[in-house]
Motif scaffolding. Structure first.
Motif, PDB file in Angstrom:
ATOM      1  N   MET A   1      41.204  22.404  61.180  1.00 20.88           N
ATOM      2  CA  MET A   1      40.949  22.204  59.741  1.00 20.88           C
ATOM      3  C   MET A   1      41.156  23.518  58.981  1.00 20.88           C
ATOM      4  O   MET A   1      40.748  24.565  59.446  1.00 20.88           O
ATOM      5  N   THR A   2      41.800  23.426  57.838  1.00 24.53           N
ATOM      6  CA  THR A   2      41.957  24.626  57.006  1.00 24.53           C
ATOM      7  C   THR A   2      40.942  24.576  55.867  1.00 24.53           C
ATOM      8  O   THR A   2      40.868  23.592  55.137  1.00 24.53           O
ATOM      9  N   LEU A   3      40.164  25.656  55.740  1.00 25.54           N
ATOM     10  CA  LEU A   3      39.151  25.738  54.686  1.00 25.54           C
ATOM     11  C   LEU A   3      39.852  26.123  53.382  1.00 25.54           C
ATOM     12  O   LEU A   3      40.487  27.175  53.300  1.00 25.54           O
ATOM     13  N   ARG A   4      39.708  25.268  52.362  1.00 28.44           N
ATOM     14  CA  ARG A   4      40.375  25.537  51.074  1.00 28.44           C
ATOM     15  C   ARG A   4      39.411  26.332  50.185  1.00 28.44           C
ATOM     16  O   ARG A   4      38.351  25.851  49.822  1.00 28.44           O
ATOM     17  N   ALA A  28      41.882  29.559  56.908  1.00 29.13           N
ATOM     18  CA  ALA A  28      41.585  29.430  55.471  1.00 29.13           C
ATOM     19  C   ALA A  28      42.854  29.533  54.635  1.00 29.13           C
ATOM     20  O   ALA A  28      43.848  30.137  55.051  1.00 29.13           O
ATOM     21  N   GLN A  29      42.765  28.944  53.436  1.00 26.33           N
ATOM     22  CA  GLN A  29      43.869  29.066  52.481  1.00 26.33           C
ATOM     23  C   GLN A  29      43.249  29.219  51.088  1.00 26.33           C
ATOM     24  O   GLN A  29      42.346  28.447  50.738  1.00 26.33           O
ATOM     25  N   VAL A  30      43.712  30.201  50.323  1.00 30.78           N
ATOM     26  CA  VAL A  30      43.213  30.345  48.954  1.00 30.78           C
ATOM     27  C   VAL A  30      44.008  29.389  48.077  1.00 30.78           C
ATOM     28  O   VAL A  30      45.221  29.537  47.915  1.00 30.78           O
ATOM     29  N   VAL A  31      43.315  28.386  47.529  1.00 34.67           N
ATOM     30  CA  VAL A  31      44.008  27.338  46.755  1.00 34.67           C
ATOM     31  C   VAL A  31      43.719  27.438  45.266  1.00 34.67           C
ATOM     32  O   VAL A  31      44.374  26.766  44.463  1.00 34.67           O
ATOM     33  N   ALA A  32      42.710  28.246  44.885  1.00 42.48           N
ATOM     34  CA  ALA A  32      42.310  28.302  43.476  1.00 42.48           C
ATOM     35  C   ALA A  32      41.790  29.687  43.141  1.00 42.48           C
ATOM     36  O   ALA A  32      41.132  30.323  43.969  1.00 42.48           O
ATOM     37  N   VAL A  33      42.077  30.141  41.924  1.00 38.72           N
ATOM     38  CA  VAL A  33      41.569  31.440  41.477  1.00 38.72           C
ATOM     39  C   VAL A  33      41.089  31.337  40.035  1.00 38.72           C
ATOM     40  O   VAL A  33      41.564  30.499  39.252  1.00 38.72           O
ATOM     41  N   ASN A  34      40.133  32.222  39.707  1.00 34.48           N
ATOM     42  CA  ASN A  34      39.651  32.339  38.330  1.00 34.48           C
ATOM     43  C   ASN A  34      39.350  33.805  38.060  1.00 34.48           C
ATOM     44  O   ASN A  34      38.934  34.537  38.958  1.00 34.48           O
ATOM     45  N   ASP A  35      39.597  34.221  36.819  1.00 37.14           N
ATOM     46  CA  ASP A  35      39.170  35.547  36.371  1.00 37.14           C
ATOM     47  C   ASP A  35      39.099  35.464  34.846  1.00 37.14           C
ATOM     48  O   ASP A  35      39.870  34.705  34.237  1.00 37.14           O
ATOM     49  N   LYS A  42      46.750  35.692  37.603  1.00 34.15           N
ATOM     50  CA  LYS A  42      48.114  35.169  37.828  1.00 34.15           C
ATOM     51  C   LYS A  42      49.004  36.233  38.482  1.00 34.15           C
ATOM     52  O   LYS A  42      49.820  35.920  39.349  1.00 34.15           O
ATOM     53  N   ALA A  43      48.817  37.482  38.066  1.00 29.72           N
ATOM     54  CA  ALA A  43      49.613  38.566  38.667  1.00 29.72           C
ATOM     55  C   ALA A  43      49.257  38.718  40.148  1.00 29.72           C
ATOM     56  O   ALA A  43      50.131  38.964  40.991  1.00 29.72           O
ATOM     57  N   ALA A  44      47.964  38.560  40.467  1.00 26.17           N
ATOM     58  CA  ALA A  44      47.533  38.704  41.876  1.00 26.17           C
ATOM     59  C   ALA A  44      48.158  37.589  42.722  1.00 26.17           C
ATOM     60  O   ALA A  44      48.659  37.849  43.821  1.00 26.17           O
ATOM     61  N   VAL A  45      48.152  36.378  42.197  1.00 24.86           N
ATOM     62  CA  VAL A  45      48.726  35.244  42.928  1.00 24.86           C
ATOM     63  C   VAL A  45      50.219  35.492  43.177  1.00 24.86           C
ATOM     64  O   VAL A  45      50.727  35.288  44.288  1.00 24.86           O
ATOM     65  N   GLN A  51      50.179  30.124  46.998  1.00 24.79           N
ATOM     66  CA  GLN A  51      50.190  28.955  46.113  1.00 24.79           C
ATOM     67  C   GLN A  51      48.745  28.674  45.727  1.00 24.79           C
ATOM     68  O   GLN A  51      48.029  27.998  46.448  1.00 24.79           O
ATOM     69  N   ALA A  52      48.291  29.232  44.620  1.00 22.42           N
ATOM     70  CA  ALA A  52      46.907  28.985  44.203  1.00 22.42           C
ATOM     71  C   ALA A  52      46.911  28.651  42.722  1.00 22.42           C
ATOM     72  O   ALA A  52      47.591  29.299  41.920  1.00 22.42           O
ATOM     73  N   LYS A  53      46.124  27.618  42.372  1.00 19.80           N
ATOM     74  CA  LYS A  53      46.079  27.169  40.971  1.00 19.80           C
ATOM     75  C   LYS A  53      45.111  28.050  40.188  1.00 19.80           C
ATOM     76  O   LYS A  53      44.031  28.374  40.688  1.00 19.80           O
ATOM     77  N   PHE A  54      45.476  28.414  38.964  1.00 20.19           N
ATOM     78  CA  PHE A  54      44.553  29.174  38.107  1.00 20.19           C
ATOM     79  C   PHE A  54      43.651  28.210  37.341  1.00 20.19           C
ATOM     80  O   PHE A  54      44.130  27.261  36.719  1.00 20.19           O
ATOM     81  N   TYR A  55      42.354  28.425  37.412  1.00 18.64           N
ATOM     82  CA  TYR A  55      41.376  27.654  36.633  1.00 18.64           C
ATOM     83  C   TYR A  55      40.820  28.567  35.548  1.00 18.64           C
ATOM     84  O   TYR A  55      40.300  29.638  35.851  1.00 18.64           O
ATOM     85  N   ALA A  56      40.870  28.129  34.282  1.00 24.48           N
ATOM     86  CA  ALA A  56      40.304  28.940  33.193  1.00 24.48           C
ATOM     87  C   ALA A  56      38.781  28.872  33.234  1.00 24.48           C
ATOM     88  O   ALA A  56      38.100  29.792  32.787  1.00 24.48           O
ATOM     89  N   ASP A  57      38.245  27.767  33.772  1.00 23.07           N
ATOM     90  CA  ASP A  57      36.792  27.575  33.805  1.00 23.07           C
ATOM     91  C   ASP A  57      36.280  27.717  35.248  1.00 23.07           C
ATOM     92  O   ASP A  57      36.612  26.893  36.111  1.00 23.07           O
TER      93      ASP A  57
END
Ligand code: NAD
Ligand code: ISE
Length: 338
Positions: A1-4, A28-35, A42-45, A51-57
């Motif tokens: 199993m991969t931890l998202r 593990a896989q980083v699938v989402a980021v926020n800052d 976005k620059a870090a991704v 492949q990680a989605k940016f969440y504004a919230d």
């Protein structure tokens, strides 16, 4: 199993952790980021090629069905809110130190976790995973120098930015010693005093630097820690334990020794990222394993985060009063028995 994993805070250590989670560790896989700074995230991704989605919230990220676990690497004052939200969502969360900026904030997390009924929180205190500290602890536990009586420690940084203030010497810097020495000595603190030596000309107006913190433990051990965050010459972490039959020193990080031009030379690291690079790897792999199995068997608990914060609160008070301040640590709930 991969931890998202969803990461909140993509600054210095956030990016370091995203890199190790994505390219070094297993499971593990980083699938989402926020800052709060969208462009930083976005620059870090992009830079790390993930492949990680940016969440504004950040709260939408925490609740997202695409995210199994959280890594909180935003500024300290935001940690309590994000950790409590992760517990409310029933998701494992790795939170960088400090767990919260006050003992009460940490206690709120402890209470929420106990109410949830199962451990979900790991705090980013990495030093107990560091090989050199583990070697020192094995030496003490084997009784090689007899009972420890006295410690002399140093937490030196080459320099700090303008935003670093006097209390940060405790809540941002000494907090590592407050965690690791409690683990090293299997002891709790009972009092703290802070002394201000002559101030370096390299420190800003709002920073007393260096500082000396003197802690006493329940077993009567006295710990003298020098914090000097504008020392210029390197990132230098030292720990010397004086025992009944000898002295044990924290091993120096591996560096080649050069004998040349009538000198013996060894380098000193300048960067905290390099000094504890393996310890960060091991602690985050432990988090992946803890979160995946649902069984938190290693790593600093929310109670450890709280214990360090109780001591930190007393040290901050001691900075202000100049007095010896008591440190009163409540008994650990059975929930955290290892
Ligand atoms: P940093 O300033 O480089 O990064 C922090 C990031 O958090 C920034 O990108 C900032 O925009 C973001 N942020 C701030 N408020 C936010 C919010 N409300 N929501 C989302 N993002 C937010 O700082 P850093 O050096 O990466 O430190 C981050 C944390 O990690 C601190 O708590 C620090 O003490 C800890 N840290 C731990 C270690 C260690 O050795 N364990 C080392 C460095 C930093
Ligand atoms: C940083 O926040 C850390 O946590 C590092 O481990 C520490 O040693 C450094 O002094 C801090 O700035």
């Amino acid at each position: 199993m991969t931890l998202r994993i969803g990461v909140i805070g993509t600054g210095a250590i956030g990016q370091e952790h995203i890199e190790r989670l994505s390219h070094k560790l297993i499971g593990a896989q980083v699938v989402a980021v926020n800052d709060i700074h969208e462009e930083t995230a976005k620059a870090a991704v992009a830079r790390l090629g993930i492949q990680a989605k940016f969440y504004a919230d950040p709260h939408a990220l925490i609740k997202s069905d695409d995210v199994d676990a959280l890594v909180v690497t935003s500024w300290g004052p935001t940690h309590e809110e994000f950790v409590l939200a992760s517990i409310a969502a029933g998701k494992p969360v790795f939170c960088e130190k400090p767990l919260a900026v006050t003992a009460q904030g940490c206690k709120n997390i402890v209470d929420a976790e106990i109410k949830h009924g199962k451990r979900l929180v790991q705090v980013g205190f990495m030093r107990p995973f560091d090989l050199t500290y583990r070697q020192l602890k094995a030496t003490l536990d084997n009784g090689e120098i007899g009972q420890p009586l006295l410690l002399n420690c140093k937490h030196f940084n080459p320099e700090v930015g303008e935003s670093y203030t006097t209390p940060m010497a405790i809540v941002d810097t000494l907090i590592h010693e407050l965690d690791v020495l409690r683990w090293l000595l299997d002891d709790d603190y009972v009092s703290a005093r802070v002394i201000y030596p002559r101030k370096t000309s390299k420190a800003s107006n709002h920073l007393a630097d260096p500082q000396v913190v003197i802690l006493e433990t329940a077993k009567g051990i006295v710990i003298n820690t020098q914090i000097f965050v504008n020392c210029q010459y390197g990132y230098d972490i030292q720990c010397e334990v004086v025992g009944e039959q000898g002295i044990a020193y924290l091993p120096e990080p591996n560096q080649v020794t050069i004998r040349k031009n009538a000198h013996v030379q060894r380098g000193i690291l300048m960067d905290w990222k390099k000094r504890f690079i393996e310890a960060y790897d091991v602690e985050l792999q432990a988090f992946i394993n803890n979160a995946t199995s649902g069984n938190f068997t290693s790593g600093a608990s929310a109670w450890d985060g709280y214990a360090a914060a109780v001591a930190a609160d007393a040290c901050v008070k001691a900075q202000q009063t100049g007095n010896i301040e008591p440190i009163v640590m409540p008994a650990m709930p059975i929930f955290y028995n290892k």
